[in-house]
Design a protein around this motif. Structure first.
Motif, PDB file in Angstrom:
ATOM      1  N   LEU A 162     -57.744  48.280 -31.418  1.00 40.49           N
ATOM      2  CA  LEU A 162     -58.066  49.071 -32.606  1.00 40.49           C
ATOM      3  C   LEU A 162     -57.205  48.681 -33.788  1.00 40.49           C
ATOM      4  O   LEU A 162     -57.607  48.826 -34.931  1.00 40.49           O
ATOM      5  CB  LEU A 162     -57.862  50.567 -32.316  1.00 40.49           C
ATOM      6  CG  LEU A 162     -58.736  51.218 -31.255  1.00 40.49           C
ATOM      7  CD1 LEU A 162     -58.377  52.697 -31.117  1.00 40.49           C
ATOM      8  CD2 LEU A 162     -60.213  51.068 -31.599  1.00 40.49           C
ATOM      9  N   SER A 163     -56.006  48.205 -33.505  1.00 43.15           N
ATOM     10  CA  SER A 163     -55.073  47.883 -34.583  1.00 43.15           C
ATOM     11  C   SER A 163     -54.085  46.828 -34.087  1.00 43.15           C
ATOM     12  O   SER A 163     -53.720  46.820 -32.919  1.00 43.15           O
ATOM     13  CB  SER A 163     -54.336  49.162 -34.994  1.00 43.15           C
ATOM     14  OG  SER A 163     -53.517  48.901 -36.106  1.00 43.15           O
ATOM     15  N   GLY A 164     -53.689  45.933 -34.982  1.00 44.54           N
ATOM     16  CA  GLY A 164     -52.718  44.908 -34.609  1.00 44.54           C
ATOM     17  C   GLY A 164     -53.331  43.719 -33.898  1.00 44.54           C
ATOM     18  O   GLY A 164     -52.635  42.984 -33.188  1.00 44.54           O
ATOM     19  N   GLN A 165     -54.633  43.503 -34.120  1.00 43.30           N
ATOM     20  CA  GLN A 165     -55.311  42.399 -33.420  1.00 43.30           C
ATOM     21  C   GLN A 165     -54.690  41.035 -33.718  1.00 43.30           C
ATOM     22  O   GLN A 165     -54.685  40.154 -32.851  1.00 43.30           O
ATOM     23  CB  GLN A 165     -56.793  42.362 -33.787  1.00 43.30           C
ATOM     24  CG  GLN A 165     -57.616  43.479 -33.175  1.00 43.30           C
ATOM     25  CD  GLN A 165     -57.792  44.638 -34.127  1.00 43.30           C
ATOM     26  OE1 GLN A 165     -56.906  44.924 -34.933  1.00 43.30           O
ATOM     27  NE2 GLN A 165     -58.916  45.323 -34.045  1.00 43.30           N
ATOM     28  N   MET A 166     -54.185  40.885 -34.943  1.00 43.17           N
ATOM     29  CA  MET A 166     -53.592  39.597 -35.296  1.00 43.17           C
ATOM     30  C   MET A 166     -52.417  39.272 -34.373  1.00 43.17           C
ATOM     31  O   MET A 166     -52.291  38.156 -33.881  1.00 43.17           O
ATOM     32  CB  MET A 166     -53.128  39.605 -36.756  1.00 43.17           C
ATOM     33  CG  MET A 166     -54.244  39.824 -37.746  1.00 43.17           C
ATOM     34  SD  MET A 166     -55.412  38.465 -37.778  1.00 43.17           S
ATOM     35  CE  MET A 166     -54.792  37.562 -39.201  1.00 43.17           C
ATOM     36  N   SER A 167     -51.572  40.257 -34.142  1.00 43.14           N
ATOM     37  CA  SER A 167     -50.436  40.042 -33.250  1.00 43.14           C
ATOM     38  C   SER A 167     -50.886  39.824 -31.814  1.00 43.14           C
ATOM     39  O   SER A 167     -50.347  38.987 -31.094  1.00 43.14           O
ATOM     40  CB  SER A 167     -49.476  41.230 -33.317  1.00 43.14           C
ATOM     41  OG  SER A 167     -48.853  41.267 -34.570  1.00 43.14           O
ATOM     42  N   MET A 168     -51.906  40.576 -31.405  1.00 41.35           N
ATOM     43  CA  MET A 168     -52.413  40.403 -30.040  1.00 41.35           C
ATOM     44  C   MET A 168     -52.890  38.971 -29.839  1.00 41.35           C
ATOM     45  O   MET A 168     -52.650  38.365 -28.797  1.00 41.35           O
ATOM     46  CB  MET A 168     -53.559  41.372 -29.769  1.00 41.35           C
ATOM     47  CG  MET A 168     -53.164  42.841 -29.791  1.00 41.35           C
ATOM     48  SD  MET A 168     -54.574  43.903 -29.369  1.00 41.35           S
ATOM     49  CE  MET A 168     -54.014  45.493 -29.986  1.00 41.35           C
ATOM     50  N   ARG A 169     -53.542  38.424 -30.855  1.00 41.22           N
ATOM     51  CA  ARG A 169     -54.021  37.047 -30.732  1.00 41.22           C
ATOM     52  C   ARG A 169     -52.870  36.055 -30.699  1.00 41.22           C
ATOM     53  O   ARG A 169     -52.966  35.001 -30.081  1.00 41.22           O
ATOM     54  CB  ARG A 169     -54.944  36.706 -31.901  1.00 41.22           C
ATOM     55  CG  ARG A 169     -56.269  37.408 -31.809  1.00 41.22           C
ATOM     56  CD  ARG A 169     -57.382  36.651 -32.496  1.00 41.22           C
ATOM     57  NE  ARG A 169     -58.586  37.469 -32.496  1.00 41.22           N
ATOM     58  CZ  ARG A 169     -58.835  38.404 -33.403  1.00 41.22           C
ATOM     59  NH1 ARG A 169     -57.994  38.606 -34.394  1.00 41.22           N
ATOM     60  NH2 ARG A 169     -59.928  39.132 -33.330  1.00 41.22           N
ATOM     61  N   ARG A 170     -51.796  36.397 -31.370  1.00 36.98           N
ATOM     62  CA  ARG A 170     -50.625  35.525 -31.325  1.00 36.98           C
ATOM     63  C   ARG A 170     -50.040  35.513 -29.903  1.00 36.98           C
ATOM     64  O   ARG A 170     -49.622  34.475 -29.404  1.00 36.98           O
ATOM     65  CB  ARG A 170     -49.575  36.015 -32.320  1.00 36.98           C
ATOM     66  CG  ARG A 170     -48.741  34.910 -32.939  1.00 36.98           C
ATOM     67  CD  ARG A 170     -47.828  35.455 -34.027  1.00 36.98           C
ATOM     68  NE  ARG A 170     -48.537  36.277 -35.006  1.00 36.98           N
ATOM     69  CZ  ARG A 170     -48.154  37.497 -35.397  1.00 36.98           C
ATOM     70  NH1 ARG A 170     -47.062  38.035 -34.894  1.00 36.98           N
ATOM     71  NH2 ARG A 170     -48.850  38.156 -36.293  1.00 36.98           N
ATOM     72  N   PHE A 171     -50.024  36.672 -29.265  1.00 41.10           N
ATOM     73  CA  PHE A 171     -49.502  36.744 -27.895  1.00 41.10           C
ATOM     74  C   PHE A 171     -50.479  36.140 -26.888  1.00 41.10           C
ATOM     75  O   PHE A 171     -50.094  35.717 -25.810  1.00 41.10           O
ATOM     76  CB  PHE A 171     -49.201  38.194 -27.503  1.00 41.10           C
ATOM     77  CG  PHE A 171     -48.069  38.817 -28.282  1.00 41.10           C
ATOM     78  CD1 PHE A 171     -46.828  38.186 -28.354  1.00 41.10           C
ATOM     79  CD2 PHE A 171     -48.241  40.024 -28.938  1.00 41.10           C
ATOM     80  CE1 PHE A 171     -45.773  38.756 -29.061  1.00 41.10           C
ATOM     81  CE2 PHE A 171     -47.194  40.601 -29.649  1.00 41.10           C
ATOM     82  CZ  PHE A 171     -45.965  39.962 -29.712  1.00 41.10           C
ATOM     83  N   ARG A 172     -51.759  36.118 -27.238  1.00 44.21           N
ATOM     84  CA  ARG A 172     -52.783  35.563 -26.347  1.00 44.21           C
ATOM     85  C   ARG A 172     -53.703  34.651 -27.142  1.00 44.21           C
ATOM     86  O   ARG A 172     -54.848  34.992 -27.451  1.00 44.21           O
ATOM     87  CB  ARG A 172     -53.599  36.694 -25.709  1.00 44.21           C
ATOM     88  CG  ARG A 172     -53.227  36.957 -24.265  1.00 44.21           C
ATOM     89  CD  ARG A 172     -53.997  38.095 -23.682  1.00 44.21           C
ATOM     90  NE  ARG A 172     -55.387  37.773 -23.397  1.00 44.21           N
ATOM     91  CZ  ARG A 172     -55.776  36.902 -22.467  1.00 44.21           C
ATOM     92  NH1 ARG A 172     -54.894  36.263 -21.745  1.00 44.21           N
ATOM     93  NH2 ARG A 172     -57.049  36.681 -22.255  1.00 44.21           N
ATOM     94  N   PRO A 173     -53.224  33.437 -27.470  1.00 44.28           N
ATOM     95  CA  PRO A 173     -54.001  32.538 -28.315  1.00 44.28           C
ATOM     96  C   PRO A 173     -55.235  31.973 -27.615  1.00 44.28           C
ATOM     97  O   PRO A 173     -55.289  31.927 -26.388  1.00 44.28           O
ATOM     98  CB  PRO A 173     -53.007  31.426 -28.651  1.00 44.28           C
ATOM     99  CG  PRO A 173     -51.943  31.503 -27.620  1.00 44.28           C
ATOM    100  CD  PRO A 173     -51.907  32.895 -27.114  1.00 44.28           C
ATOM    101  N   LYS A 174     -56.195  31.552 -28.436  1.00 39.71           N
ATOM    102  CA  LYS A 174     -57.352  30.795 -27.948  1.00 39.71           C
ATOM    103  C   LYS A 174     -58.226  31.549 -26.952  1.00 39.71           C
ATOM    104  O   LYS A 174     -58.699  30.980 -25.978  1.00 39.71           O
ATOM    105  CB  LYS A 174     -56.902  29.476 -27.302  1.00 39.71           C
ATOM    106  CG  LYS A 174     -56.219  28.530 -28.275  1.00 39.71           C
ATOM    107  CD  LYS A 174     -55.682  27.317 -27.537  1.00 39.71           C
ATOM    108  CE  LYS A 174     -54.846  26.447 -28.452  1.00 39.71           C
ATOM    109  NZ  LYS A 174     -54.120  25.422 -27.700  1.00 39.71           N
TER     110      LYS A 174
END
Length: 208
Positions: free
Chosen positions: A108-120
């Motif tokens: 819901l929030s902070g997706q950018m950081s989540m993608r950084r922790f789980r790239p690609k």
DNA sequence: GTTCCGATTTTCT
DNA sequence: GAAAATCGGAACA
């Protein structure tokens, strides 16, 4: 801004199988610095004590499962398969083992950081599994035993906005060999962030 | 799309 | 010594 309500210990100090479906729709909040990574809980599993052969607490207390016996509303984080952390929240009153495994959340929030922790990975694969969500939210053993009923690095709140109605369905739990007769996995039917499984008998769950 | 299999390390027996 | 509340890549369709 309306401050969302953090679920209190009393919410968790109940029968684990009742707490589990009640956690669906709630918001898991991970605070990192000034940022909040938030996910809506869409899939959970209940784990009990000596009545549940799939539970870590089936054979009594050990170093690892100690949090399951401690205060309700605390994190039980364990490491498995040499690679992954799984996040549970403890249930039942002090001394009685129980925990709910959080298997999937909808970002819901902070997706950018989540993608950084789980790239690609595609959107829907970001947090659709117990090991995936801990990675996306940077949850590891350092959060084991964390009190999740206070305003700290990890807690669960009531959702801020009114929810659309949804159906809760249930099945046997995933990735276990014993206790398959207990249908203690609960999830939001049709939500794209629920982990995909085939060949499971799935039925609608009617809450009492 | 699906199925199969190896990784990697903690924990318990 | 074996199993593990999993995941992702490879192979195949």
């Amino acid at each position: 801004m309306v401050r969302s309500r953090i679920l209190p210990a009393a919410f968790y100090a109940r029968n684990t199988v009742r707490v589990a479906p009640n956690l669906l729709g709630k918001c898991l909040v991970r605070v990192i610095g000034h940022e909040r990574l938030i996910g809506r809980i869409v899939e959970v599993e209940a784990y009990g004590g000596k009545e549940d052969p799939a539970s870590h607490a089936f054979r009594g207390p050990t170093t690892r499962n100690a949090p399951m016996y401690h205060e309700p509303g605390h994190a039980y984080v364990y490491f498995t398969y040499g690679n992954h952390y799984c996040l549970n929240i403890t249930t039942e009153k002090l001394g009685k083992p129980g925990a709910v495994l959080l298997r999937a959340v909808q970002p819901l929030s902070g997706q950018m950081s989540m993608r950084r922790f789980r790239p690609k990975v595609p959107d829907t694969e970001l947090t659709n599994g117990p090991g995936k969500l801990t990675k996306a939210l940077a949850i590891d053993k350092s959060l084991n035993e964390q009190d999740m009923t206070v305003n700290g690095p990890l807690y669960i709140t009531e959702p801020q906005a009114a929810q659309t109605t949804y159906e809760i369905w249930r099945s046997a739990r995933i990735g276990i060999r014993e206790g398959l007769d207990k249908r203690w996995r609960f999830y939001v039917k049709g939500n794209p962030y629920v982990s995909k499984r085939r060949g499971l008998q799935e039925t609608r769950f009617r809450q009492q």
